[in-house]
Each structure stands twice: as structure tokens, then as C-alpha cells.
Scaffold this motif. Structure first.
Motif, mmCIF file in Angstrom:
data_model
loop_
_atom_site.group_PDB
_atom_site.id
_atom_site.type_symbol
_atom_site.label_atom_id
_atom_site.label_comp_id
_atom_site.label_asym_id
_atom_site.label_seq_id
_atom_site.Cartn_x
_atom_site.Cartn_y
_atom_site.Cartn_z
ATOM 1 N N LEU A 345 -41.054 -33.947 53.176
ATOM 2 C CA LEU A 345 -40.274 -34.759 54.105
ATOM 3 C C LEU A 345 -38.902 -34.149 54.356
ATOM 4 O O LEU A 345 -38.349 -34.262 55.456
ATOM 5 C CB LEU A 345 -40.128 -36.180 53.554
ATOM 6 N N SER A 346 -38.357 -33.491 53.328
ATOM 7 C CA SER A 346 -37.033 -32.887 53.477
ATOM 8 C C SER A 346 -37.028 -31.742 54.482
ATOM 9 O O SER A 346 -35.969 -31.328 54.949
ATOM 10 C CB SER A 346 -36.533 -32.383 52.121
ATOM 11 N N ARG A 347 -38.210 -31.232 54.830
ATOM 12 C CA ARG A 347 -38.306 -30.123 55.783
ATOM 13 C C ARG A 347 -38.721 -30.577 57.176
ATOM 14 O O ARG A 347 -38.963 -29.751 58.050
ATOM 15 C CB ARG A 347 -39.332 -29.099 55.273
ATOM 16 N N THR A 348 -38.850 -31.878 57.367
ATOM 17 C CA THR A 348 -39.268 -32.380 58.677
ATOM 18 C C THR A 348 -38.270 -33.412 59.175
ATOM 19 O O THR A 348 -37.479 -33.963 58.401
ATOM 20 C CB THR A 348 -40.662 -33.043 58.620
#
Length: 370
Positions: A345-348
């Protein structure tokens, strides 16, 4: 509502308007579950039950009122020290009931839900009384703009039908919020696991956690000790391909082949890849996967059908244990079911709870119809 099908159909055949009272919320102890229904026709005849007797008299009077005015009504009933045996629930709980009038114009909507052979969601707007029947590939109803402002209602109903859930939901539409009651008439989706291994035992537990009805199948009776697989709802001793040939499956069903043995894997996968199911996965190394695909092609499986095969099964999480592997398989199933990217989630920048309305039915339409 389906338990009242015979009565409702008789009334509808006679063109009889009736009031439908539905239990939409329960807090604490209550005799009947959410979704219980009671109906009253214009002559005052009543069928069904909401509370086993505690609030029926009051609901009956409200049904007659709704029949006269045509205005839907939402009422709460709870325990009352001063009048516990009249309207209050003597068991101490609280319930909410929604009552609306069903006229000839809505008969087709009701009928679309009553067919016990077809999974369907019953949707009722708790402000206007508008009703909608939602199935995997169509929707019947009035009072909803399903091509525009209320598309989110249709998507939410399909998601809840996929999961077999029933609840009140507040849904943000294009120009307003709608509070709707969605009742799903569908059994839980199935997960069928082939191969009585330690990995299968862990996957059965994950499948149960995700809301599936889990069946474990293996031809080797010696390995199928039910105590070894507490996550499975049932264990079946049979050759996988023979069991699958008669098993009840639908577009929500997931099939996981973990036997890691070609004499079991190839026959069952050759069947599975031609069935209208949501997911087909098989365990094995990349080398084993290449050999398996070669054998499946030799068995007549097309390249289009092979693209449905998730093999090696699961997401690449780096896990080693049966439990970690089962988590990776479950994560792949959820990502496919909900349209997730399977990225951190941290990359989206996508919403944390995924795309609203993504469902097996939409995925199946893309897979089977291009």
C-alpha cells in the motif's frame, strides 16, 4: 423472504398489494436473524415472523398503516421495563424493522429474488422504499439510476452477494448518499482443495477465515484424517477429477490443486480449466509448472484456457512454511477477487480498501467473454 415464497406468489398471482416488514438490524439478543420477514396483505392476512411473537402485534398495525398511506416506515423496538410484554423484546435485545408497500409494479422485482436456484441480492432504499433485485449478470427494479448516479449501489450489492453478506449500508452516490438494506440469498462461496498435505491443512484454515465453505479431496484414505484438517468443513475420499465432475461449483468457486503429483493434477486441472469458476491454482516448482503445462496442452487444453491457471500458485511473499504459503495463496485469491494490485500500500496511491464494486462476476465476464 424466500421462506414466504409460496404465499407471496399466491398474492402476486391474484394482484394483491401487501406490506413487507423486514428485520434490518439486531443489537443484543433477538429471536430471529437479520433479514427475517413478515408480510401483511390488504385483507389483513399475515405470514412470516420477525421476533417469535414479541413485536408482531405492533408491526402488524404498522403494516396496515403503510398499506393505507403507501409511505415506508422504519421502526426500532427494544426492551421496555414498563411494557416488556407488549412491544418490547423480552429477551433484552433491540431490533430495527423496515416496512414498505409492495404493489403490482414491484412484483417482478420480488419474483427475481424468490427463485431459490439463483443467487440474488434484495436491495431496499430505507428512505424511499425503492427496491432492486441484483443477480450476477442483471438487475431488476425501479427507483435506481443504475446507469448513472446509483451505479455504486449495484456494485455494492454485487460485492455483498459475492460474499453472501446481509447488512444496512450507506453508499455514496453521484449526488447524494443512499441508505440501503442489502440481503444476500446465496450460500457461501466454495473452496475445493485437492491433496491432503500440510500445505492443504493450512490453506483450509485460511479459506475458512476468508468465508469459504472448504472441501478437501484426496484419493488416499490413509492421509484424510479429519482431525488433521480442522479448517475443512468436509473431507472427501475420491479421485480429484472424479469428484470435480459431479461437484457443485459456480463463478465464485476457487479450486486449489496441491497434490503435486501428475497422476492427480493433470486430470483434475484439465477439467477445472474448462469450468466457469473464479480461480484455478496449482502448486509446484517452475520446472514442474512447465512440464504440467506441456501435459495439459497434450490433453487438449488451449492457450486461452491455460492463461486461467495460476501456477506456481500464490503471491511471491518469500514464505517457506505451510502457513506462510497458505497466506500467499489466500492473498492471491483476495487480490483477484477484489481487483488488488498485490503491491505494498505504501507504494500505491489507490484507496486502501480497494476498488468499490470489483467482484468475481465482473472478472468472470472478462475471462469468459473477452
Amino acid at each position: 423472504m424466500r421462506d414466504l415464497a409460496a404465499h407471496l406468489r399466491r398474492w402476486q398471482a391474484a394482484g394483491t398489494t401487501y406490506a413487507l416488514a423486514t428485520l434490518t438490524a439486531v443489537r443484543g439478543s433477538a429471536p430471529r436473524p437479520i433479514g427475517a420477514t413478515m408480510a401483511v396483505d390488504a385483507a389483513g392476512s399475515v405470514v412470516g415472523s420477525l421476533s417469535g411473537g414479541c413485536v408482531e402485534s405492533a408491526v402488524y398495525e404498522h403494516c396496515l398503516e403503510v398499506l393505507e398511506t403507501g409511505e415506508p416506515l422504519r421502526k426500532a423496538f427494544g426492551y421496555s421495563d414498563s411494557d416488556a410484554f407488549a412491544v418490547g423484546l423480552t429477551c433484552g435485545g433491540e431490533v430495527e424493522v423496515f416496512i414498505h408497500r409492495v404493489t403490482v409494479a414491484e412484483f417482478a422485482v420480488v419474483e427475481a429474488v424468490l427463485d431459490a436456484r439463483t443467487p440474488a441480492a434484495w436491495v431496499c432504499d430505507l428512505a424511499s422504499g425503492a427496491v432492486l433485485a441484483v443477480r450476477a449478470d442483471d438487475a431488476v427494479g425501479a427507483g435506481f439510476d443504475l446507469d448513472g448516479a446509483d451505479l455504486a449501489v449495484l456494485r455494492q450489492a454485487r460485492d455483498m452477494l459475492d460474499a453472501g453478506s446481509t447488512a444496512v449500508r450507506v453508499i455514496g452516490c453521484a449526488d447524494r448518499e443512499r441508505m440501503v438494506f442489502v440481503q444476500s440469498f446465496a450460500p457461501p462461496p466454495r473452496m475445493i482443495v485437492f491433496g491432503a498435505t500440510d500445505f492443504a491443512g493450512a490453506l483450509c484454515a485460511v479459506g475458512r477465515l476468508l468465508g469459504y465453505r472448504v472441501t478437501l479431496c484426496d484419493a488416499r484414505r490413509t492421509f484424510l484424517d479429519h482431525a488433521r484438517f480442522p479448517g475443512a468443513h468436509e473431507v472427501v475420499v475420491d479421485w480429484p477429477h472424479r469428484y470435480l465432475s459431479t461437484a457443485e461449483v459456480d463463478r465464485r468457486t476457487v479450486l486449489c490443486v496441491l497434490s503435486h503429483d501428475p497422476k492427480f493434477d493433470i486430470p483434475v486441472l484439465a477439467q477445472a480449466l474448462r469450468l466457469p469458476v473464479a480461480y484455478v491454482g496449482a502448486m509446484g516448482s517452475r520446472r514442474a509448472d512447465r512440464a504440467r503445462r506441456t501435459e495439459l496442452r497434450a490433453a487438449g487444453i488451449t492457450e486461452h484456457e491455460l492463461r486461467r491457471l495460476h501456477s506456481p500458485i500464490g503471491l511471491e511473499l518469500g514464505g517457506r512454511t505451510p502457513e506462510e504459503t497458505a497466506l500467499a495463496i489466500g492473498a492471491e485469491i483476495v487480490a483477484l477477487r477484489r481487483g488488488g494490485s498485490a503491491r505494498p500500500l505504501s507504494r500505491t496511491g489507490r484507496p486502501i480498501h480497494g476498488r468499490e464494486g470489483h467482484s468475481w462476476s465482473g472478472w468472470c465476464r472478462r475471462v469468459f467473454h473477452g
